[in-house]
Design an enzyme around this catalytic site. Sequence first.
Site, short mmCIF file in Angstrom:
data_model
loop_
_atom_site.label_atom_id
_atom_site.label_comp_id
_atom_site.label_asym_id
_atom_site.label_seq_id
_atom_site.Cartn_x
_atom_site.Cartn_y
_atom_site.Cartn_z
N HIS A 363 43.64 39.47 46.74
CA HIS A 363 43.65 39.28 45.28
C HIS A 363 42.32 38.87 44.68
CE1 HIS A 363 48.07 39.47 44.66
NE2 HIS A 363 48.08 39.12 45.93
N LYS A 553 44.40 32.32 29.81
CA LYS A 553 44.29 32.51 31.26
C LYS A 553 43.70 31.24 31.83
CE LYS A 553 41.57 36.17 30.39
NZ LYS A 553 42.20 37.20 31.17
N ARG A 554 43.67 31.14 33.18
CA ARG A 554 43.00 29.98 33.77
C ARG A 554 41.56 29.90 33.26
NH1 ARG A 554 45.88 26.95 37.75
NH2 ARG A 554 43.90 25.92 38.13
N LYS A 559 35.64 34.07 34.14
CA LYS A 559 36.47 34.63 33.07
C LYS A 559 35.79 34.50 31.70
CE LYS A 559 40.79 33.68 35.59
NZ LYS A 559 41.56 34.94 35.74
N THR A 661 46.39 40.44 34.77
CA THR A 661 47.72 40.94 34.41
C THR A 661 48.05 40.56 32.97
OG1 THR A 661 48.55 39.00 35.58
CG2 THR A 661 48.80 41.10 36.69
N LYS A 665 50.11 42.45 29.66
CA LYS A 665 51.15 41.82 28.82
C LYS A 665 50.76 41.95 27.34
CE LYS A 665 51.88 38.79 32.73
NZ LYS A 665 51.48 37.51 33.36
#
Length: 812
Positions: A363, A553-554, A559, A661, A665
């Site tokens: 992952h 998100k985290r 990110k 992901t 969504k």
Amino acid sequence: MNIFQETENKMTKEKFKRDFKKKVEELSSEKLENSTTKFQYEALAQMVMENINPIWAENRRLNRINTDKQIYFFSIEFLIGRLLRLYINNLGWEDIVPDGLEELGLDYDNILACEHDPALGNGGLGRLMACFLDSAAALDFPAHGNGIRYKYGLFQQKIVNHEQVEVADNWLKHGYPFEIRQPEKSVVVKYGGNVRTEMVNGKLTFIHENYEPVLAVPYDVPVSGYHNKTVNSLRLWDAQPVDDFDLNAFNEGHFLKAVQSKSQAESISQVLYPSDHGFEGQLLRLKQEYFFVCAGLKRIVRRYKKQHQGSLDGFSDKICIHINDTHPAMCVPEFMRILVDEENYGWDEAWDMTVKSMSFTNHTVLPEALEKWPVDMMQNLLPRIYMIIEEINRRFLEEMNGKYPNEEARNYNISIIKDGQVHMAHLAIIGSHSVNGVAELHSKILREETFKDFYAIYPERFHNVTNGVSQRRFMMAANQELKNLICDTIGDKWTQPGQMEALKDLEKYASDSDFQKQLQGVKYHNKERLAKYIKEHLNVTVNPHSIFDIQVKRIHEYKRQLLNALHIMHVYNQLCANPNADFVPKTYIFAGKAAPSYYFAKQVIKLINVIADKINHDPLTKDKLSVVFIPNFNVSSAELIYPAAEISEQISTAGKEASGTGNMKFMMNGAVTLGTMDGANIEIAEHVGMDNIYTFGLSAEEVANYNHNGGYHSVDVLQQNPDLQKVMNQLIDGSLGGDTFHTIYDALVLNNDTYFVLKDFASYCDIQDQSSRDYLNHHSWQKKSIMNIANSGIFSSDRSIAEYQKDIWKIK
Ligand code: 73E
């Protein structure tokens, strides 16, 4: 009408109302009108379980006698979210229950909100498992989960004085109605001690002695399928002392020692490690990993032998063990131990069975997440497992040196044990017949960089299965108004499991102004709903007519929430300089947790909250610009957030986000992606078309190029961009209400900006401006939104599961 409703005990609204009333009175000893919401929730949960349990029992019976291949997902996280509403929808009661409750004068949403959202995962990895279980059940296909029943889930996040504060998540405090404890299926897991060899009946036998036993007690949670009769199981293991007290110690008067060993055993399933992408190498984590691997395999083996006259022959034709990231990689040596030590298989045959049974999903390619356990730690905690890993490695290297005698350096590189560490990814790859990444780009990076040496040896093992998400949870249940609108327009074929690509029919309505208006209406209601939540929880007023631009998100450097924050500071500077210039009103929304020990990420949270406070309190920005950080992002708040989004921020440094992901969504709820060419964003772009996505920034290749060859100097970028200079100075000159952010400044300017935030800043600003301008043209914006929904079908986890089924588990 679905199959489910055709059964004899068909539920009707009237029957539901009667049964529900009776149940509430039985539980609470109060008339319905005097009962509390908590009792109403418990009554509804019990009714649901009473209806699922008989079907579950029948599924278990059938699974014992039929010969279908069974899949077991081994994962250290299962982020399942609230279940009550999903069970109700799956039972086909999605109209009966809300209508019935309304007629009884009760509020369905209030009742659902009583369920504590189980936080048994950090983020994408654990949520993916929950989506996969949902899809497998929907597709009538026997796949089960195997993990840990943490007493404390992921911490709850509060924001105090702009900073993250962690609060323990005691989710089991009031009991959990959807689990069934199975004490008679408990097994013993052994830690420590030593291994002695002995000849028994002419066979060298390994005897593990002086170990500390821990009891693993399973709790099963039903996983029901959508409008069908499949109920699979998620088995979560709880750690208990073998005897409540160590009686010897107790009798000798060592009371504290007796209690200590109890709490040591229990500590194994006490708490979920709150860090994604950070390998900390703690002994307790290693205990956790072996705990659910050992317990899970024991039950699977026991069940298989019962079905096959006490033999494990043919195991790999009937059972797939799916290793979700490297945390359960010890499935490989543990299964070898069972086969060789307990079942008397020869090594070669055992190895063949093991490799055929195991498949592995990677992952992440972030080096800091790769698991490498110190040899002595593993040797002390799991002496026999370590011996087996050594033997696997010895035979592997022998084979490699024989086959590739001139590849010494490579052969050393791919060793499982090197530099005093056990490399878990190597163990998983060598011990599995399949290795897959979770998006095209990620799988390519695995083949060409991260695992290129393994790819050279085992090219046939490497696959890609792009992630997917459950449309039933994240669209049909979370955005019912959208679901209804689409069904009224193109029918309901797309709502059937495995059929989501039928949404493509919506493309015909992309330019239909009636449909566009209705879609805009749905989005507006969802924005109002989120605005209300924000007002209630944060006392911030946001303008539902503004663009909702969302990044949830985290919190992680790769990110790049920081890029988003710096851009907002820049926009605010512009607004202050030209208060009367044209401005497209915008609300920037963030949510996400930082690992408690991740200082940098916590500084980013603080920065966002400081900026939010300043901007939201400035009269100049009223109705034009607001910034919100929604605390405690979890599955439940996600269900409220995705449907309200217009812009989906997916801005990771290219090459770093394996898939993502959240991007999917957002897309299925009609948000337009604004993102880098990273992870599954690339496939979103391919499917939706470049007119319907905003992309910017360096490509993964360009990033890799800079990383390999140098040539990036963040100070040069800064020197050429006065707007960026201004923002960067504001981080350290006290303009942010006296707070300063030196750590952030230093990382970007002095330490050359590892994640290319400054490098991508200008192109990010451009694409932000372009999207705001485009938004003003309602017609073309709605068209983009419709094209996103219409092309989101491929990102259903039903499609992912079908691909695993065909390419990896090879099930017809
Ligand atoms: O890109 C996501 C991916 O969509 C990736 O970062 C995430 O997994 C998602 C599902 O495939 C992920 N989480 C972890 N590694 N990758 C992780 C690592 C250690 C502990 C907990 C989670």
